[in-house]
Enzyme design. Sequence first.
Site, mmCIF file in Angstrom:
data_model
loop_
_atom_site.group_PDB
_atom_site.id
_atom_site.type_symbol
_atom_site.label_atom_id
_atom_site.label_comp_id
_atom_site.label_asym_id
_atom_site.label_seq_id
_atom_site.Cartn_x
_atom_site.Cartn_y
_atom_site.Cartn_z
ATOM 1 N N ARG A 97 -8.961 -17.258 5.769
ATOM 2 C CA ARG A 97 -8.095 -16.218 6.354
ATOM 3 C C ARG A 97 -6.639 -16.674 6.443
ATOM 4 O O ARG A 97 -5.719 -15.869 6.492
ATOM 5 C CB ARG A 97 -8.627 -15.816 7.740
ATOM 6 C CG ARG A 97 -7.811 -14.752 8.433
ATOM 7 C CD ARG A 97 -8.593 -13.958 9.466
ATOM 8 N NE ARG A 97 -9.478 -14.765 10.273
ATOM 9 C CZ ARG A 97 -9.103 -15.576 11.282
ATOM 10 N NH1 ARG A 97 -7.841 -15.658 11.611
ATOM 11 N NH2 ARG A 97 -9.995 -16.277 11.951
ATOM 12 N N TYR A 126 4.400 7.670 0.278
ATOM 13 C CA TYR A 126 2.957 7.708 0.007
ATOM 14 C C TYR A 126 2.176 8.223 1.236
ATOM 15 O O TYR A 126 2.473 7.831 2.375
ATOM 16 C CB TYR A 126 2.487 6.299 -0.389
ATOM 17 C CG TYR A 126 0.997 6.214 -0.528
ATOM 18 C CD1 TYR A 126 0.344 6.954 -1.504
ATOM 19 C CD2 TYR A 126 0.226 5.439 0.329
ATOM 20 C CE1 TYR A 126 -1.038 6.910 -1.618
ATOM 21 C CE2 TYR A 126 -1.150 5.388 0.217
ATOM 22 C CZ TYR A 126 -1.776 6.136 -0.758
ATOM 23 O OH TYR A 126 -3.132 6.098 -0.865
ATOM 24 N N ASP A 176 8.605 0.809 -0.793
ATOM 25 C CA ASP A 176 7.348 0.805 -1.551
ATOM 26 C C ASP A 176 7.697 0.873 -3.037
ATOM 27 O O ASP A 176 8.166 1.898 -3.526
ATOM 28 C CB ASP A 176 6.490 1.997 -1.119
ATOM 29 C CG ASP A 176 5.097 1.970 -1.733
ATOM 30 O OD1 ASP A 176 4.936 1.377 -2.824
ATOM 31 O OD2 ASP A 176 4.175 2.555 -1.138
ATOM 32 N N LYS A 182 -2.383 -1.111 -8.408
ATOM 33 C CA LYS A 182 -1.836 -0.276 -9.471
ATOM 34 C C LYS A 182 -1.389 -1.142 -10.662
ATOM 35 O O LYS A 182 -2.218 -1.732 -11.329
ATOM 36 C CB LYS A 182 -0.712 0.585 -8.892
ATOM 37 C CG LYS A 182 -1.134 1.336 -7.608
ATOM 38 C CD LYS A 182 -2.243 2.301 -7.875
ATOM 39 C CE LYS A 182 -2.857 3.035 -6.696
ATOM 40 N NZ LYS A 182 -2.598 2.727 -5.353
HETATM 41 N N1 PLP Z 1 1.822 3.032 -2.080
HETATM 42 C C1 PLP Z 1 1.688 3.866 -3.117
HETATM 43 C C2 PLP Z 1 2.919 4.410 -3.777
HETATM 44 C C3 PLP Z 1 0.420 4.231 -3.583
HETATM 45 O O1 PLP Z 1 0.312 5.066 -4.626
HETATM 46 C C4 PLP Z 1 -0.717 3.703 -2.925
HETATM 47 C C5 PLP Z 1 -2.082 4.080 -3.356
HETATM 48 O O2 PLP Z 1 -2.286 5.046 -4.068
HETATM 49 C C6 PLP Z 1 -0.537 2.850 -1.836
HETATM 50 C C7 PLP Z 1 0.745 2.518 -1.442
HETATM 51 C C8 PLP Z 1 -1.710 2.288 -1.087
HETATM 52 O O3 PLP Z 1 -2.304 1.284 -1.832
HETATM 53 P P1 PLP Z 1 -3.870 0.896 -1.717
HETATM 54 O O4 PLP Z 1 -4.651 2.070 -2.214
HETATM 55 O O5 PLP Z 1 -3.958 -0.326 -2.567
HETATM 56 O O6 PLP Z 1 -4.136 0.634 -0.283
#
Ligand code: PLP
Length: 397
Positions: free
Chosen positions: A56, A109, A184, A209
Amino acid sequence: MMPRMSEPLYGTPRESRPPLGPLSPLLDRSSTAAQPDADTLRAVGEARTAGAFYQRMGHPNLREFESLVAEREGTDGAVGFASGMAAISATLSAHLSAGDRVLVAEEIYGGTQAFSTHDLPRFGVTVERFSSLKLDQLRAALATDGPGIKMVVFESPINPTLRLCDIRAITALAREHGATTLFDCTFAPPPIQRVADLGVDLIAHSATKFFGGHSDVLAGVVAGPHALLEPIEIFRRHTGGVLAPDPAWLLLRSFLTLDLRLTAQQQNAAAVAAGLAELVAAGEIASVTYPGLPDHPDRELFEAQMTGGGAMLAFEVHGGVERARAVLDGLQVIARAASLGGVETLATIPAFTTHVTLTPEQRAAAGIPEGLVRVAVGLEEPGRLLEDLLAAIRRTA
Ligand code: PLP
């Protein structure tokens, strides 16, 4: 804040070195490590040395992944998590306390939006919204009386409209008012955008992604300066959202081809977008938005902050959501799936997925037409992708 550790418990950029020993990193699944003596056990337990202690607190495959992200972003370090949302929620939780105010872009998001709406207020944090496309709203929010804004949270390109916000201007305004920026960067990782150079403090990615790239890993990471990462790493230790060795190892493998994948996916997306632009000219679809197209509404920002258009695009069909549904159902090559950044091309309808909780009027206000189809372009031959889209569009005309 806890005292500064002598050596951070997360990855930092490595000295460049020629390969030595096994070329493929060893997968280390140990949850704990035996120490030579009691004093060493105590020292690693108190985080006074970076020796392996307990998974961890970090582990070799994770450190290597974090180092690669820090190198790519040009930051002091990076902290890895079990998902993108674990990274984003830990970053906000580590930096915000009861009584603080945070400004969250409306165009962010959905998971970040949900955490801001449902969780942060329960801990006494005041969440305010602004449109990242309207700098005046940011200026006004930053200038209001009362306790200052502690953080500003935003993204670009914006999902699913693929509009761009002015990263440099937003970070400059936030900094002027003593606020930390959390950006992000999932939609367009470096080298497509180098947001640390544009003044961003903390850079979050859903590594699920593009970093993972093969739709087989869930992971997240946040990169930035030591002073801002340390509380995040401590929060990770306290709450346990660390990335496990197996997905970390897969990410190391994915990083070997990241630049090649980004280049090819971006080229494919540009070709598909150009083909769709011809359909717009012929009146067969209503619009296409791709940051690399010359008529993109934020062309100047594209030139100032992106080196390419990325691999995400969106187009609007005539006939609203029912036609979009029919087009999606007609696809033979492109998969109907949420997510992005992988080697397979995926298509979704935001009105059915990411923005399903909004009313049609709210979607319209956010610039999301009912007939919008979002495409995450992969590595297939772009001619095949375009043919697939063309056939589905024409079959439903
Ligand atoms: N930020 C964006 C722009 C995303 O498209 C996503 C997921 O689709 C996330 C954050 C969250 O990521 P995770 O699904 O790996 O938790």
